[in-house]
Write a protein that holds these residues in place. Structure first.
Motif, PDB file in Angstrom:
ATOM      1  N   ARG A  68      91.655 -12.424  -8.546  1.00  0.00           N
ATOM      2  CA  ARG A  68      92.254 -11.085  -8.662  1.00  0.00           C
ATOM      3  C   ARG A  68      93.180 -10.808  -7.481  1.00  0.00           C
ATOM      4  N   VAL A  69      94.157  -9.972  -7.739  1.00  0.00           N
ATOM      5  CA  VAL A  69      95.163  -9.657  -6.731  1.00  0.00           C
ATOM      6  C   VAL A  69      94.535  -9.047  -5.479  1.00  0.00           C
ATOM      7  N   LYS A  70      95.095  -9.455  -4.355  1.00  0.00           N
ATOM      8  CA  LYS A  70      94.697  -8.930  -3.054  1.00  0.00           C
ATOM      9  C   LYS A  70      95.991  -8.651  -2.293  1.00  0.00           C
ATOM     10  N   VAL A  71      96.157  -7.426  -1.813  1.00  0.00           N
ATOM     11  CA  VAL A  71      97.349  -7.072  -1.047  1.00  0.00           C
ATOM     12  C   VAL A  71      97.091  -7.438   0.412  1.00  0.00           C
ATOM     13  N   VAL A  72      97.874  -8.365   0.941  1.00  0.00           N
ATOM     14  CA  VAL A  72      97.668  -8.818   2.317  1.00  0.00           C
ATOM     15  C   VAL A  72      98.610  -8.132   3.303  1.00  0.00           C
ATOM     16  N   ASP A  73      99.647  -7.484   2.789  1.00  0.00           N
ATOM     17  CA  ASP A  73     100.544  -6.704   3.636  1.00  0.00           C
ATOM     18  C   ASP A  73     100.846  -5.404   2.899  1.00  0.00           C
ATOM     19  N   ARG A  74     100.132  -4.360   3.244  1.00  0.00           N
ATOM     20  CA  ARG A  74     100.280  -3.073   2.554  1.00  0.00           C
ATOM     21  C   ARG A  74     101.585  -2.356   2.887  1.00  0.00           C
ATOM     22  N   THR A  75     102.220  -2.725   3.975  1.00  0.00           N
ATOM     23  CA  THR A  75     103.510  -2.137   4.355  1.00  0.00           C
ATOM     24  C   THR A  75     104.502  -3.253   4.673  1.00  0.00           C
ATOM     25  N   PRO A  76     104.951  -3.961   3.637  1.00  0.00           N
ATOM     26  CA  PRO A  76     105.872  -5.077   3.865  1.00  0.00           C
ATOM     27  C   PRO A  76     107.220  -4.585   4.371  1.00  0.00           C
ATOM     28  N   PRO A  77     107.963  -5.460   5.033  1.00  0.00           N
ATOM     29  CA  PRO A  77     109.285  -5.075   5.534  1.00  0.00           C
ATOM     30  C   PRO A  77     110.236  -4.737   4.387  1.00  0.00           C
ATOM     31  N   ALA A  78     111.183  -3.892   4.695  1.00  0.00           N
ATOM     32  CA  ALA A  78     112.137  -3.416   3.691  1.00  0.00           C
ATOM     33  C   ALA A  78     112.899  -4.549   3.013  1.00  0.00           C
ATOM     34  N   GLU A  79     113.121  -5.655   3.710  1.00  0.00           N
ATOM     35  CA  GLU A  79     113.867  -6.750   3.090  1.00  0.00           C
ATOM     36  C   GLU A  79     113.118  -7.413   1.935  1.00  0.00           C
ATOM     37  N   SER A 112      99.815  -1.039  -3.040  1.00  0.00           N
ATOM     38  CA  SER A 112      98.385  -1.107  -3.345  1.00  0.00           C
ATOM     39  C   SER A 112      98.231  -1.771  -4.706  1.00  0.00           C
ATOM     40  N   ALA A 113      97.007  -2.151  -5.027  1.00  0.00           N
ATOM     41  CA  ALA A 113      96.754  -2.798  -6.310  1.00  0.00           C
ATOM     42  C   ALA A 113      95.380  -2.400  -6.820  1.00  0.00           C
ATOM     43  N   ASP A 114      95.298  -2.210  -8.116  1.00  0.00           N
ATOM     44  CA  ASP A 114      94.024  -1.904  -8.769  1.00  0.00           C
ATOM     45  C   ASP A 114      93.426  -3.219  -9.249  1.00  0.00           C
ATOM     46  N   ARG A 115      92.524  -3.749  -8.460  1.00  0.00           N
ATOM     47  CA  ARG A 115      91.914  -5.043  -8.767  1.00  0.00           C
ATOM     48  C   ARG A 115      91.075  -4.998 -10.037  1.00  0.00           C
ATOM     49  N   ASN A 116      90.658  -3.817 -10.449  1.00  0.00           N
ATOM     50  CA  ASN A 116      89.836  -3.685 -11.655  1.00  0.00           C
ATOM     51  C   ASN A 116      90.611  -3.962 -12.935  1.00  0.00           C
ATOM     52  N   VAL A 117      91.931  -3.798 -12.899  1.00  0.00           N
ATOM     53  CA  VAL A 117      92.720  -4.064 -14.102  1.00  0.00           C
ATOM     54  C   VAL A 117      93.510  -5.369 -14.018  1.00  0.00           C
ATOM     55  N   CYS A 118      93.442  -6.041 -12.892  1.00  0.00           N
ATOM     56  CA  CYS A 118      94.142  -7.315 -12.709  1.00  0.00           C
ATOM     57  C   CYS A 118      93.615  -8.344 -13.710  1.00  0.00           C
ATOM     58  N   VAL A 119      94.547  -9.061 -14.355  1.00  0.00           N
ATOM     59  CA  VAL A 119      94.156 -10.095 -15.322  1.00  0.00           C
ATOM     60  C   VAL A 119      94.445 -11.506 -14.820  1.00  0.00           C
ATOM     61  N   VAL A 120      94.637 -11.632 -13.528  1.00  0.00           N
ATOM     62  CA  VAL A 120      94.781 -12.919 -12.865  1.00  0.00           C
ATOM     63  C   VAL A 120      95.983 -13.720 -13.385  1.00  0.00           C
TER      64      VAL A 120
END
Length: 77
Positions: free
Chosen positions: A38-49, A11-19
């Motif tokens: 600002r950061v956007k998480v596009v895969d919240r559960t990425p593969p272990a690799e 997850s990411a806190d977009r409110n503190v992201c400084v780009v």
């Protein structure tokens, strides 16, 4: 080496992201940017690799905006 059925939860806190965009450059499969950069998480559960690179992205974030829950991932050395 990272093993296990479960993957990281990101997850990411977009409110503190400084780009800084470092996370996007490091792991574009997991992170992107919105129209304001600002950061956007596009895969919240990425593969272990991708675990090592996701951790590096989180550690490299200048504001620590990225959060990782890896309680379900088993690491072996």
């Amino acid at each position: 080496m990272v093993t296990g059925e479960d993957s990281l939860r990101v997850s990411a806190d977009r409110n503190v992201c400084v780009v800084s965009s470092l996370c996007v450059y490091r792991v574009p499969e997991v992170f992107d940017q919105d129209e304001e950069g600002r950061v956007k998480v596009v895969d919240r559960t990425p593969p272990a690799e991708l675990a090592t690179e996701v951790r590096r992205a989180a550690q490299g974030c200048p504001t620590r905006a990225i959060r990782i829950d890896d309680s379900g991932v088993e690491e072996r050395r």
